[in-house]
Structures are given as C-alpha cells and as structure tokens.
Enzyme design. Structure first.
Site, PDB file in Angstrom:
ATOM      1  N   ASP A  56      10.473  10.167   1.426  1.00 34.53           N
ATOM      2  CA  ASP A  56      11.423  10.949   2.740  1.00 34.53           C
ATOM      3  C   ASP A  56      12.431  11.488   2.097  1.00 34.53           C
ATOM      4  OD1 ASP A  56      12.553   8.485   2.227  1.00 34.53           O
ATOM      5  OD2 ASP A  56      12.331   7.735   4.314  1.00 34.53           O
ATOM      6  N   SER A  57      12.918  11.190   0.709  1.00 32.69           N
ATOM      7  CA  SER A  57      14.166  11.872   0.473  1.00 32.69           C
ATOM      8  C   SER A  57      13.864  13.434   0.418  1.00 32.69           C
ATOM      9  CB  SER A  57      14.125  11.555  -1.297  1.00 32.69           C
ATOM     10  OG  SER A  57      12.807  11.840  -1.753  1.00 32.69           O
ATOM     11  N   ASP A  95       5.503   8.615   2.386  1.00 27.66           N
ATOM     12  CA  ASP A  95       6.602   7.577   2.966  1.00 27.66           C
ATOM     13  C   ASP A  95       6.368   7.549   4.377  1.00 27.66           C
ATOM     14  OD1 ASP A  95       8.034   6.122   1.555  1.00 27.66           O
ATOM     15  OD2 ASP A  95       9.766   7.697   1.029  1.00 27.66           O
ATOM     16  N   LYS A 125       3.793   4.634   2.183  1.00 29.34           N
ATOM     17  CA  LYS A 125       4.768   3.645   1.579  1.00 29.34           C
ATOM     18  C   LYS A 125       5.860   3.312   2.726  1.00 29.34           C
ATOM     19  CE  LYS A 125       8.427   4.927  -1.146  1.00 29.34           C
ATOM     20  NZ  LYS A 125       9.504   4.599  -0.646  1.00 29.34           N
ATOM     21  N   GLU A 127       9.443   0.888   3.339  1.00 30.21           N
ATOM     22  CA  GLU A 127      10.459   0.134   2.910  1.00 30.21           C
ATOM     23  C   GLU A 127      10.552  -1.073   3.468  1.00 30.21           C
ATOM     24  OE1 GLU A 127      14.374   2.063   3.280  1.00 30.21           O
ATOM     25  OE2 GLU A 127      13.668   4.051   2.213  1.00 30.21           O
ATOM     26  N   GLU A 194      14.037  -0.159  -6.281  1.00 25.63           N
ATOM     27  CA  GLU A 194      14.937   0.579  -6.428  1.00 25.63           C
ATOM     28  C   GLU A 194      16.505  -0.094  -6.529  1.00 25.63           C
ATOM     29  OE1 GLU A 194      15.108   4.005  -3.657  1.00 25.63           O
ATOM     30  OE2 GLU A 194      16.948   4.721  -4.467  1.00 25.63           O
TER      31      GLU A 194
HETATM   32  O1  KIV Z   1      11.927   8.691  -0.978  1.00 24.46           O
HETATM   33  C1  KIV Z   1      11.725   8.775  -1.940  1.00 24.46           C
HETATM   34  O2  KIV Z   1      11.924   9.788  -2.909  1.00 24.46           O
HETATM   35  C2  KIV Z   1      11.709   7.230  -2.576  1.00 24.46           C
HETATM   36  C3  KIV Z   1      11.997   7.375  -4.122  1.00 24.46           C
HETATM   37  C4  KIV Z   1      13.129   7.343  -4.592  1.00 24.46           C
HETATM   38  C5  KIV Z   1      11.245   6.083  -4.407  1.00 24.46           C
HETATM   39  O3  KIV Z   1      11.673   6.564  -1.871  1.00 24.46           O
END
Ligand code: KIV
Length: 280
Positions: A56-57, A95, A125, A127, A194
């Site tokens: 989600d970055s 994510d 994924k 959190e 992280e």
């Molecule tokens: O959203 C993302 O890119 C991440 C990574 C930094 C692990 O969660």
C-alpha cells in the site's frame, strides 16, 4: 497442499511460487522480495525476486499521498492485477489497505476474497498484531494465505505520531515480539518485520517457525524487502535503512533535460526519426 503439487501456469509453463515455497525457506537461502505496482516493473523484477509485494506504499510512491491511510481496496486490486500480468514466477502478495480488515473477521474475509479473485494473487498482507490474530486465523482457515507485518506499522502512523523505529524500550520490545508470535501462531506463512532494533529482529527470527522478511531490521532475517522506488533512487527522500542501487531520479532528470534542449533547438526529431524525410 505440497508446493510440489502446484501446476505450471496455464499460459506460461512456469510454476509460480506460493506460500508453502516461501515457508520452506525458513533459515535457508534468504528470500528476495521487492515491491511492485505496475506490469512493466513486475516484468523487470520477476526473474530476480521470490516475492513481489503490491504494497500500500503505492499510495505514497505513485499517487502522491502523504501516508498509506487513503489507499483503497480498488487501488490495491488495480495494481495487483497489473503486477500479476507482468510477472510469471514470483509469488505476488497484495496489501490489505487501512480499514479493509481491522473490523469483523467476516468483513476482512469478504475483502480478502475480492483481492484474491480479482487479482489472482497468491496471498494478502495485513499489518498484524495480537488484536488482528483472530482475523488472520479466520482467513487462513478459509483458504486465504496471509503474510503479517509487525514493528513499524505504516497504517498506525497517526497513532504513533510518525514513522518511528521501534524496539529500544523493553516494554515495546516485548509487545512487538508478542505481536510476531501471535501472527505466526494464527497461521501467517511469513512475517514482515519493519523498522525495529537489529537485536529484536533477530530475536523474532529465532522465535518464529515461519520466515521473517526484514525491512530496516537485520541481515539475520530470513528474507529482505525494500520499496523498489527507494532502492532505485526514484523517490526524493531515502530512509536510513535503504541501500540505493541506482540513481534513476538523476538519470531521468538528465534525460528529460537533454530532450527538452533538443526540442527547443530543433535537434529533435532528426533525419532518422521522421518518415519519408525531406533530407532523403
Ligand atoms: O507497503 C509496503 O510497501 C510495505 C513494505 C514496506 C513492507 O508494506
């Protein structure tokens, strides 16, 4: 299901890695992971990576958002589809965005199934933490492979007051270790660790039976991940834990400046860059 029993992709003849393959790498050759958001980038990364994360970055890296909280399920699905189209062998993990899994496990399941069906990705994924463990178990028991993410959790940025490294205080260390244990015990096939103190990352790696994937953590983790745009030097700001393997921002700036100058000086297009040219 044994990883050996997975068939090759119907159109590619290449067998895509999946959660069991990643699980088997615990304590073995480090697992290579990078983020990907687009088909062309996924195509470039695929042969070098075991796992591509549609993080989600993407909200900050491609959409100019200040943090990841504004990212929607629709954005994740669109980018997940692109990464699946661009890759053949690497496992693709998408994510779950903020607000899509923290409520009732039934709602998290419905959203995760949408991601899996509409993208074809191999896992999602979340959190994670002790509070999300029941949801992870609910998803895994119903066929959704889940990767956890503990330590610095970008979706908690407003609660934490910034992106801050963790694990120096004993209480915080204990809480993060407990989050990681609860995530693995709930059935996550791997856990991203992280922004934590190196010693804590190693303690978590030793404590879990599933692989840890470090980012700003420790070379002792079972794998590593970076945001691809960071390691390629595409993002203006580089966090301490990133090693820059290229300066694509500089390369692009130089290329675009050269193009602009050529256009202004009428040096572009040249005789070989036009059709049925006047120069013969
Ligand atoms: O959203 C993302 O890119 C991440 C990574 C930094 C692990 O969660």
């Amino acid at each position: 299901m044994s990883s050996q029993s997975q068939p090759a992709g119907p159109r590619t003849g290449v067998r895509r890695l999946a959660a069991p393959d990643i699980g088997l790498r615990k304590g073995k050759t480090p697992i290579v992971c990078l983020t990907a958001y687009t088909a062309p980038m996924a195509e470039l990364l695929d042969e070098h990576c075991d796992l591509l994360l549609v993080g989600d970055s993407v909200g900050m890296v491609l959409h100019g958002l200040p943090n990841t909280l504004g990212v929607t399920l629709e954005m994740m699905i669109l980018h997940g589809q692109a990464v699946m189209r661009g890759s053949r062998r690497a496992m693709v993990v998408v994510d779950m965005p903020f607000g899509s899994y923290e409520g009732a496990p039934e709602a998290a399941y419905a959203n995760a199934v949408r991601v899996m069906k509409e993208t074809g990705a191999q896992a999602v994924k979340v959190e994670a933490g002790s509070t999300i463990a029941a949801t992870i178990a609910y998803l895994v028991q119903r066929g959704v492979p889940v990767m956890g993410h503990v330590g610095l959790r970008p979706q908690a940025v407003l609660v934490d007051g910034g992106f801050k490294a963790k694990g120096r205080e004993p209480n915080e260390r204990q809480r993060i270790l407990q989050d990681a244990r609860a995530t693995a015990e709930a059935g996550a096939f791997a856990v991203v660790v992280e922004g934590v103190a190196e010693a804590l990352a190693e303690e978590i790696t030793q404590a879990l039976s599933v692989p840890t994937i470090g980012i700003g953590a420790s070379a002792g983790c079972d794998g590593q991940i970076l945001v691809t745009d960071d390691m390629l030097g595409l993002f203006p700001w580089t966090p301490k834990f990133v090693r820059r393997y290229a300066d694509l921002r500089g390369e692009i700036t130089r290329a675009v400046a050269a193009y602009a100058e050529d256009v202004r000086e009428r040096r572009f297009p040249g005789p070989r860059e036009v059709y049925f040219g006047l120069a013969g």
